[in-house]
Motif scaffolding. Structure first.
Motif, PDB file in Angstrom:
ATOM      1  N   LEU A 192       0.763  -1.680   0.612  1.00  0.00           N
ATOM      2  CA  LEU A 192      -0.189   0.195   0.463  1.00  0.00           C
ATOM      3  C   LEU A 192       0.651   0.922  -0.142  1.00  0.00           C
ATOM      4  CD1 LEU A 192      -2.417  -1.111   2.587  1.00  0.00           C
ATOM      5  CD2 LEU A 192      -2.890  -1.168   0.473  1.00  0.00           C
ATOM      6  N   GLY A 193       0.457   2.171  -0.536  1.00  0.00           N
ATOM      7  CA  GLY A 193       1.085   3.591  -0.866  1.00  0.00           C
ATOM      8  C   GLY A 193       1.567   4.184  -1.643  1.00  0.00           C
ATOM      9  N   GLN A 194       2.084   2.662  -2.490  1.00  0.00           N
ATOM     10  CA  GLN A 194       2.748   2.970  -4.076  1.00  0.00           C
ATOM     11  C   GLN A 194       1.729   3.848  -5.150  1.00  0.00           C
ATOM     12  OE1 GLN A 194       5.040  -0.647  -4.833  1.00  0.00           O
ATOM     13  NE2 GLN A 194       5.996  -0.283  -3.512  1.00  0.00           N
ATOM     14  N   GLY A 195       1.281   3.245  -5.425  1.00  0.00           N
ATOM     15  CA  GLY A 195       0.856   3.782  -6.888  1.00  0.00           C
ATOM     16  C   GLY A 195       1.037   4.265  -8.070  1.00  0.00           C
ATOM     17  N   LEU A 196       0.517   4.593  -8.617  1.00  0.00           N
ATOM     18  CA  LEU A 196       1.634   5.182  -9.576  1.00  0.00           C
ATOM     19  C   LEU A 196       2.192   6.201  -9.082  1.00  0.00           C
ATOM     20  CD1 LEU A 196       1.494   5.193 -13.251  1.00  0.00           C
ATOM     21  CD2 LEU A 196       0.630   7.556 -12.954  1.00  0.00           C
TER      22      LEU A 196
ATOM     23  N   VAL B 229      10.780   5.417  -3.132  1.00  0.00           N
ATOM     24  CA  VAL B 229      11.473   6.081  -1.214  1.00  0.00           C
ATOM     25  C   VAL B 229      10.444   5.914  -0.575  1.00  0.00           C
ATOM     26  CG1 VAL B 229      12.731   7.244   0.754  1.00  0.00           C
ATOM     27  CG2 VAL B 229      13.763   6.029  -1.454  1.00  0.00           C
ATOM     28  N   PHE B 230       9.538   7.381  -0.839  1.00  0.00           N
ATOM     29  CA  PHE B 230       8.239   7.821   0.103  1.00  0.00           C
ATOM     30  C   PHE B 230       7.167   6.263   0.024  1.00  0.00           C
ATOM     31  CE2 PHE B 230       4.697  10.601   0.367  1.00  0.00           C
ATOM     32  CZ  PHE B 230       4.787  11.322   1.388  1.00  0.00           C
ATOM     33  N   GLY B 231       6.994   5.901  -1.408  1.00  0.00           N
ATOM     34  CA  GLY B 231       6.173   4.872  -1.416  1.00  0.00           C
ATOM     35  C   GLY B 231       6.664   3.963  -0.415  1.00  0.00           C
ATOM     36  N   ARG B 232       7.631   3.540   0.733  1.00  0.00           N
ATOM     37  CA  ARG B 232       8.044   3.216   1.302  1.00  0.00           C
ATOM     38  C   ARG B 232       8.042   3.077   2.730  1.00  0.00           C
ATOM     39  NH1 ARG B 232      14.379   0.961  -0.049  1.00  0.00           N
ATOM     40  NH2 ARG B 232      14.156   0.235   1.818  1.00  0.00           N
ATOM     41  N   TYR B 233       7.967   4.794   2.369  1.00  0.00           N
ATOM     42  CA  TYR B 233       7.997   4.946   4.006  1.00  0.00           C
ATOM     43  C   TYR B 233       6.079   5.449   4.298  1.00  0.00           C
ATOM     44  CZ  TYR B 233       6.066   9.825   6.124  1.00  0.00           C
ATOM     45  OH  TYR B 233       4.955  10.968   6.770  1.00  0.00           O
TER      46      TYR B 233
END
Length: 479
Positions: free
Chosen positions: A48-52, A109-113
């Protein structure tokens, strides 16, 4: 818990369709506000949190704003930056920091956060992740029945639509290539650029952030062929500005009622700021923060006129480019590896020597260009969201949602409630993310998406029965 089993429990169920940043942020804030609901996120991606935006694994695709302005919590602007510096933060590749100390991390990295901060709630069962698509949804009494791609149904008391960005539409002049392998419609798809040979000539259609990302990716891969960078006006995303005072302009005082009046007022503010030693960045920062009030003052016809004539200018100043990506682009142009072209493709054919393109140039005249690949970087086709997203089409067919008349997504109230075919706001159906921006004008950046997610989570928490005090204190257990 991650899976595809759609169980029905006794607690009220909040279903969130879409698990990119918008959907993940709604789930995270709702889980922190109240333990009352069962929160189910329907998202086929593994995390979750990744998206395009934040699922791209390419380290050349950097955040276009520094880390200190990226956060899941608007009350804590340094939330992401602290995580980067913590033991959980990843090792950043060389060149992520500028000489001024600003960090422009790879977007993944923001998606991993985001995924990291959802993990405690997933592990505790407070948030459920169903790794599948929502095929259809319909209103049944006071609930929603969501049909999943697995064939199962999920019943929900509240529904949040946070569906993904549609892929770019194919411009009219390139439609003959729609079925051709030489046309890359989604440059962020896994391995989308992997088939481009180092010596191939490439046309990138679109000169904004996505176009710059593609140039950076190809340069990182050692691409040697010519890259042609095409857009209607030949404009590029602008760089970040210096640290400076705020503008004195206030566009909420006697707000303009026409697009032309707004343009003139912005020009006057820019001239005043320039006399005081400020760059254009200060005015555009103020426009961004005051966008909802500016948008609210414009009649529908003037909103349409603004989008038609001024959207391109707004986008290149609003969506600024990371310094590292900007440097890569400028160096490639200076070395003549990248050629900017202002114009449009009028026709395209597949020939033995490659893809033959006829261009109409902005300054007048025609040009024939032959390339091996065409990559679309024109941005998501939000106007086509209903055609390419079955769950939206099903809700529209049932009269539960309507299209935004400006082609920006879904018609909503300013607070995000969907408006049905009869014109009534739906208390139990909310729209998160960019597809709701037709009501507020600006809903593409992380600060706006996060603030909207917080507002939707509060509305949900207040409307749910047996709402209790927060189970997790704000950012104590998950910071």
């Amino acid at each position: 818990m991650t899976g595809t089993k759609a169980q029905i429990g006794d607690r009220p169920t909040v279903a969130i369709i879409g698990g990119g940043l918008s959907g993940a942020a709604v789930a995270w804030h709702l889980a922190r506000l109240t333990p009352a609901p069962r929160i189910v996120v329907i998202e086929p991606r593994a995390e979750l949190g990744q998206g395009l935006a934040y699922g791209t694994p390419d380290p050349a695709h950097k955040l276009n704003v520094p880390a200190q302005r990226m956060t899941l919590d608007t009350s804590d602007p340094l939330h992401f930056q602290r995580w980067l510096s913590s033991s959980e933060g990843p090792f950043l590749p060389a060149g992520s920091a500028t000489l001024a100390g600003d960090i422009f991390a790879p977007r993944q990295v923001f998606g991993r956060y985001v995924a990291h901060h959802l993990r405690p709630f997933l592990d505790a069962g407070r948030i459920e992740h169903l790794r599948t698509h929502a095929r259809a949804a319909r209103r049944e009494g006071e609930q929603y029945r969501i049909t999943l791609a697995t064939g199962e149904d999920l019943r929900a008391d509240r529904l949040v639509l946070a569906v993904s960005h549609p892929e770019p539409s194919v411009p009219r002049g390139l439609r003959a290539l729609t079925a051709e392998t030489g046309l890359i419609r989604d440059p962020y798809a896994p391995d989308a650029l992997a088939g481009i040979a180092p010596d191939e000539n490439v046309l990138i259609v679109g000169t904004g952030l996505t176009g710059a990302d593609i140039v950076a990716s190809l340069q990182e891969r050692g691409h040697r062929g010519k890259i042609h960078l095409l857009s209607r006006h030949g404009r590029f995303s602008q760089p970040h500005g210096p640290a400076q005072d705020e503008t004195g302009a206030d566009f909420t005082v006697a707000p303009e009622r026409t697009a032309l009046g707004l343009l003139r007022r912005v020009r006057r503010a820019l001239a005043t700021d320039a006399e005081g030693g400020l760059t254009w960045h200060a005015v555009f920062d103020r426009l961004r923060t005051q966008a909802p009030a500016i948008w609210a003052a414009l009649p529908q016809g003037e909103r349409r006129r603004l989008l038609r004539h001024l959207r391109g200018l707004w986008d290149i100043h609003r969506f600024r480019i990371a310094p590292q990506t900007h440097d890569t682009l400028l160096r490639a142009i200076a070395a003549r590896r990248v050629e900017p072209i202002a114009g449009v493709v009028t026709d395209a054919t597949v020939a033995p020597e490659g893809i033959a393109l006829d261009l109409h140039l902005r300054g007048g005249g025609e040009r024939r260009l032959t390339v091996d690949r065409v990559v679309l970087a024109t941005g998501p086709a939000h106007a086509a969201a209903f055609e390419v997203t079955p769950v939206l089409a099903s809700l529209e067919a049932g009269g539960t949602i309507r299209r935004d008349p400006l082609g920006l997504g879904i018609l909503t109230t300013t607070e995000g409630n969907a408006i049905d075919a009869a014109g009534a706001a739906q208390a139990t159906l909310l729209i998160a993310g960019p597809l709701a921006r037709g009501a507020v004008g600006e809903l593409m950046g992380v600060p706006e998406i996060t603030a909207r997610a917080e507002g939707i989570a509060r509305k949900l928490a207040q409307s749910l029965p047996d709402a209790e005090a927060p189970l997790v204190a704000p950012d104590r257990a998950t910071a």
